[in-house]
Design a protein around this motif. Structure first.
Motif, PDB file in Angstrom:
ATOM      1  N   GLN A 120       6.327 -10.915   5.374  1.00 29.35           N
ATOM      2  CA  GLN A 120       5.713  -9.747   6.119  1.00 29.35           C
ATOM      3  C   GLN A 120       6.244  -9.538   7.392  1.00 29.35           C
ATOM      4  O   GLN A 120       5.430  -9.442   8.494  1.00 29.35           O
ATOM      5  N   ARG A 168       6.339   2.148   7.588  1.00 26.91           N
ATOM      6  CA  ARG A 168       6.552   3.345   6.881  1.00 26.91           C
ATOM      7  C   ARG A 168       7.682   3.165   5.996  1.00 26.91           C
ATOM      8  O   ARG A 168       8.806   2.696   6.303  1.00 26.91           O
ATOM      9  N   LEU A 169       7.468   3.902   4.545  1.00 26.55           N
ATOM     10  CA  LEU A 169       8.799   4.005   3.729  1.00 26.55           C
ATOM     11  C   LEU A 169       8.757   5.350   3.413  1.00 26.55           C
ATOM     12  O   LEU A 169       8.013   6.135   2.926  1.00 26.55           O
ATOM     13  N   PHE A 190       8.413  -4.430   0.819  1.00 29.32           N
ATOM     14  CA  PHE A 190       7.625  -3.616   1.572  1.00 29.32           C
ATOM     15  C   PHE A 190       6.953  -2.322   1.029  1.00 29.32           C
ATOM     16  O   PHE A 190       7.652  -1.864   0.270  1.00 29.32           O
ATOM     17  N   SER A 191       5.910  -2.120   1.343  1.00 29.02           N
ATOM     18  CA  SER A 191       5.104  -1.001   0.851  1.00 29.02           C
ATOM     19  C   SER A 191       4.715  -0.062   2.037  1.00 29.02           C
ATOM     20  O   SER A 191       4.647  -0.432   3.142  1.00 29.02           O
ATOM     21  N   ASP A 192       4.545   1.357   1.571  1.00 27.88           N
ATOM     22  CA  ASP A 192       4.222   2.251   2.807  1.00 27.88           C
ATOM     23  C   ASP A 192       2.825   1.839   3.533  1.00 27.88           C
ATOM     24  O   ASP A 192       1.997   1.347   2.880  1.00 27.88           O
ATOM     25  N   ASN A 193       2.694   1.979   4.958  1.00 29.23           N
ATOM     26  CA  ASN A 193       1.645   1.763   5.552  1.00 29.23           C
ATOM     27  C   ASN A 193       1.196   0.214   5.609  1.00 29.23           C
ATOM     28  O   ASN A 193       0.013  -0.019   5.696  1.00 29.23           O
ATOM     29  N   GLU A 194       2.216  -0.525   5.265  1.00 29.55           N
ATOM     30  CA  GLU A 194       2.005  -2.006   5.367  1.00 29.55           C
ATOM     31  C   GLU A 194       2.125  -2.846   6.751  1.00 29.55           C
ATOM     32  O   GLU A 194       2.810  -2.213   7.482  1.00 29.55           O
ATOM     33  N   SER A 218      14.139  -2.014   2.635  1.00 27.15           N
ATOM     34  CA  SER A 218      12.651  -1.673   2.238  1.00 27.15           C
ATOM     35  C   SER A 218      12.162  -2.698   1.144  1.00 27.15           C
ATOM     36  O   SER A 218      10.776  -2.703   0.756  1.00 27.15           O
TER      37      SER A 218
END
Length: 205
Positions: A198, A108-109, A87-91, A84
């Motif tokens: 990304q 998602r995270l 990365f961030s959630d909803n990216e 993870s």
């Protein structure tokens, strides 16, 4: 007393003494043999009992030291290190596939784990799958092998074997989100995470 009488008396005396002596000797020898046999038998039994006691002691000692064998009900699927990171959630991220295709999906995270949209990946790979009516089970076939994911569970069945995912699978809007490494393992790939771009690349193992 004549000579013959003296000889006869001597013979009688000799016989009497022999009869008096030898039975006692024979009895004594027989008693000694019986005592010897009893001793040897007792010694043999004692030796056998000692061996039995030593064996029993060894077995009990071994049982105390050994622990019951535990057969795991499922084999865990390991996660990619620092999956993870970056990365961030909803990216949004690009999921690059081994056949040269790629698909854009929302990452998602949860619980420190990186989840990918499995439906989107399967569709891009043209892997046949079905989601059951209640929306809690996804079943598919990759390389002739069946796999089944259950929403809200850390369980996946891959080619008939039950395995444990790094975190519980979940579904949102009919999209199954699966831990990255679990999805890669089911499809027979390894995953490379490139957060600076990304991008997540799936590679044939």
């Amino acid at each position: 007393m004549n000579k013959k009488a003296v000889q006869f008396a001597s013979i009688v005396l000799f016989v009497a003494l022999t009869a008096a002596y030898f039975p006692t000797a024979f009895v004594s020898a027989d008693q000694k043999d019986r005592q010897k046999n009893r001793y040897e038998r007792a010694e043999h039994e004692a030796h056998e009992q000692k061996e039995h006691d030593e064996q029993e002691h060894t077995e009990k000692k071994g049982k105390r030291k050994s622990t019951p064998a535990q057969t795991p009900t499922s084999a865990p699927i390991t996660t990619a290190p620092a999956a993870s990171a970056g990365f961030s959630d909803n990216e949004k991220a690009t999921l690059a596939l081994p056949d040269g295709n790629s698909v854009s999906g929302t990452i998602r995270l949860k619980q420190g784990e990186l989840f990918i949209p499995l439906n989107s990946v399967l569709e891009a790979l043209q892997v046949p799958f079905v989601i059951y009516p209640k929306g809690t089970i996804l079943e598919g076939f990759a390389d002739g092998k069946q796999f089944i994911f259950h929403a809200d569970k850390r369980t996946v069945y891959a080619d008939g074997q039950r395995k444990t995912t790094a975190a519980a699978v979940f579904a949102e809007s009919n999209q199954f989100y699966v831990p990255l490494q679990s999805a890669a393992d089911v499809l027979g790939y390894s995953a490379v995470v490139l957060p600076q771009n990304q991008r997540i690349e799936f590679q044939v193992r």
